[in-house]
Design a protein around this motif. Structure first.
Motif, mmCIF file in Angstrom:
data_model
loop_
_atom_site.group_PDB
_atom_site.id
_atom_site.type_symbol
_atom_site.label_atom_id
_atom_site.label_comp_id
_atom_site.label_asym_id
_atom_site.label_seq_id
_atom_site.Cartn_x
_atom_site.Cartn_y
_atom_site.Cartn_z
ATOM 1 N N GLN A 40 0.821 -1.220 0.000
ATOM 2 C CA GLN A 40 0.000 0.000 0.000
ATOM 3 C C GLN A 40 0.849 1.262 0.000
ATOM 4 O O GLN A 40 0.444 2.300 -0.508
ATOM 5 C CB GLN A 40 -0.931 -0.003 1.214
ATOM 6 C CG GLN A 40 -2.001 -1.070 1.186
ATOM 7 C CD GLN A 40 -3.011 -0.878 0.063
ATOM 8 O OE1 GLN A 40 -3.458 0.238 -0.189
ATOM 9 N NE2 GLN A 40 -3.361 -1.945 -0.612
ATOM 10 N N ASP A 41 2.044 1.173 0.587
ATOM 11 C CA ASP A 41 2.923 2.334 0.646
ATOM 12 C C ASP A 41 3.941 2.367 -0.492
ATOM 13 O O ASP A 41 4.725 3.308 -0.595
ATOM 14 C CB ASP A 41 3.658 2.373 1.994
ATOM 15 C CG ASP A 41 2.703 2.586 3.152
ATOM 16 O OD1 ASP A 41 1.675 3.274 2.956
ATOM 17 O OD2 ASP A 41 2.967 2.059 4.240
ATOM 18 N N ALA A 42 3.953 1.340 -1.320
ATOM 19 C CA ALA A 42 4.871 1.317 -2.463
ATOM 20 C C ALA A 42 4.319 2.223 -3.565
ATOM 21 O O ALA A 42 3.106 2.367 -3.721
ATOM 22 C CB ALA A 42 5.035 -0.103 -2.991
ATOM 23 N N ARG A 43 5.224 2.826 -4.322
ATOM 24 C CA ARG A 43 4.776 3.670 -5.438
ATOM 25 C C ARG A 43 4.339 2.810 -6.623
ATOM 26 O O ARG A 43 3.459 3.206 -7.391
ATOM 27 C CB ARG A 43 5.910 4.600 -5.882
ATOM 28 C CG ARG A 43 6.510 5.433 -4.770
ATOM 29 C CD ARG A 43 5.590 6.563 -4.339
ATOM 30 N NE ARG A 43 6.206 7.357 -3.291
ATOM 31 C CZ ARG A 43 7.031 8.373 -3.514
ATOM 32 N NH1 ARG A 43 7.337 8.727 -4.748
ATOM 33 N NH2 ARG A 43 7.550 9.034 -2.508
ATOM 34 N N GLY A 78 -7.941 -8.734 -5.344
ATOM 35 C CA GLY A 78 -8.533 -7.589 -4.666
ATOM 36 C C GLY A 78 -7.486 -6.660 -4.074
ATOM 37 O O GLY A 78 -7.615 -5.434 -4.141
ATOM 38 N N ALA A 79 -6.429 -7.247 -3.511
ATOM 39 C CA ALA A 79 -5.348 -6.433 -2.937
ATOM 40 C C ALA A 79 -4.614 -5.660 -4.020
ATOM 41 O O ALA A 79 -4.241 -4.496 -3.827
ATOM 42 C CB ALA A 79 -4.385 -7.321 -2.154
ATOM 43 N N ILE A 80 -4.414 -6.285 -5.167
ATOM 44 C CA ILE A 80 -3.747 -5.592 -6.285
ATOM 45 C C ILE A 80 -4.629 -4.453 -6.792
ATOM 46 O O ILE A 80 -4.161 -3.336 -7.008
ATOM 47 C CB ILE A 80 -3.417 -6.587 -7.416
ATOM 48 C CG1 ILE A 80 -2.350 -7.582 -6.957
ATOM 49 C CG2 ILE A 80 -2.939 -5.842 -8.669
ATOM 50 C CD1 ILE A 80 -2.160 -8.754 -7.886
ATOM 51 N N ALA A 81 -5.907 -4.738 -6.982
ATOM 52 C CA ALA A 81 -6.824 -3.720 -7.504
ATOM 53 C C ALA A 81 -6.945 -2.525 -6.562
ATOM 54 O O ALA A 81 -7.206 -1.402 -7.006
ATOM 55 C CB ALA A 81 -8.196 -4.337 -7.742
ATOM 56 N N ALA A 82 -6.733 -2.745 -5.268
ATOM 57 C CA ALA A 82 -6.895 -1.681 -4.277
ATOM 58 C C ALA A 82 -5.645 -0.827 -4.098
ATOM 59 O O ALA A 82 -5.674 0.162 -3.360
ATOM 60 C CB ALA A 82 -7.280 -2.292 -2.928
ATOM 61 N N LEU A 83 -4.547 -1.180 -4.761
ATOM 62 C CA LEU A 83 -3.300 -0.436 -4.563
ATOM 63 C C LEU A 83 -3.446 1.004 -5.053
ATOM 64 O O LEU A 83 -3.925 1.241 -6.167
ATOM 65 C CB LEU A 83 -2.157 -1.111 -5.327
ATOM 66 C CG LEU A 83 -1.634 -2.424 -4.759
ATOM 67 C CD1 LEU A 83 -0.649 -3.065 -5.723
ATOM 68 C CD2 LEU A 83 -0.973 -2.198 -3.397
ATOM 69 N N PRO A 84 -2.985 1.973 -4.269
ATOM 70 C CA PRO A 84 -3.013 3.365 -4.726
ATOM 71 C C PRO A 84 -1.914 3.669 -5.731
ATOM 72 O O PRO A 84 -2.027 4.601 -6.526
ATOM 73 C CB PRO A 84 -2.815 4.167 -3.430
ATOM 74 C CG PRO A 84 -2.072 3.242 -2.528
ATOM 75 C CD PRO A 84 -2.546 1.861 -2.866
ATOM 76 N N ALA A 193 0.361 10.781 -7.693
ATOM 77 C CA ALA A 193 0.198 9.526 -8.442
ATOM 78 C C ALA A 193 -1.119 8.852 -8.094
ATOM 79 O O ALA A 193 -1.866 8.417 -8.985
ATOM 80 C CB ALA A 193 1.368 8.587 -8.155
ATOM 81 N N ALA A 194 -1.430 8.787 -6.789
ATOM 82 C CA ALA A 194 -2.691 8.158 -6.364
ATOM 83 C C ALA A 194 -3.889 8.957 -6.881
ATOM 84 O O ALA A 194 -4.915 8.378 -7.275
ATOM 85 C CB ALA A 194 -2.735 8.053 -4.851
#
Length: 200
Positions: A40-43, A78-84, A193-194
């Protein structure tokens, strides 16, 4: 069998089981899901594989023992799709079966020229993971989604690109190409970016 490297805010998760066509066990899928949840904190997060196949999907023995219907697939996609941040599937080769879900959940999919794409879930007697048909339909439309899921067709990279299933065919090192695509996002302010991703 999942290798994670972190280059500042750019994470690369590599499936490394080339002797089994990078087929996925429950343990490997859990590792990937944990990486995606921690990113979640990765760019940017890049998914790739070792060898000539990105992934053949579920390990067949584990699939028959219940992996084919496990909720771990949805946890991962789901975790991938939710990444900012930006998510990229750097497909070093063929993408098959349930492994399609993690690539469909990514923002961008790039592939080498020889890659093939197929999802023979109906032939094996299972439904696809719940979110996969919707994500595929959003990319290539309902008829082409049925061509793959119900018609059992193997789609070559050139056709996958024409369909919109992948965004670029890369000659040479697909991981380096993914790093190049991710570079601007990795260097940007995370809120910018987000914000752009949310606007898209």
């Amino acid at each position: 069998m999942i290798e994670l490297t972190k280059d500042d805010d750019l994470w690369v998760a590599k499936i490394n089981r080339p002797d089994k066509a990078n087929s996925l066990t429950h343990e490997m899928l859990t590792q990937l899901a944990e990486i995606a949840e921690a990113a979640q904190d990765a760019r940017a997060l890049i998914l790739t594989g070792e060898g000539k196949v990105f992934s053949a999907g579920a390990d067949l023995e584990e699939a028959r023992a219940g992996l084919a219907t496990s909720d771990v697939w949805e946890r991962l996609s789901g975790a991938i799709a939710a990444l900012p941040g930006l998510s990229i599937a750097a497909l070093n080769g063929t993408l098959a079966g349930g492994a399609m879900g993690m690539a469909l959940a990514c923002d961008i999919r790039i592939a080498v020229p020889g890659a093939k794409f197929f999802y023979p879930v109906m032939k094996l007697g299972f439904l696809p993971q719940p979110s996969d048909p919707g994500r595929m339909r959003a990319l290539i439309g309902p008829a082409r989604t049925k061509l793959i899921l119900m018609g059992g067709q193997k789609i070559l990279a050139e056709e996958a690109y024409a369909f919109g299933l992948i965004d670029r065919i890369v000659e040479g090192d697909v991981l380096e190409a993914a790093r190049e695509i991710a570079a601007d996002t990795a260097a940007a302010k995370p809120e910018i970016a987000a914000g752009i991703k949310a606007m898209c």
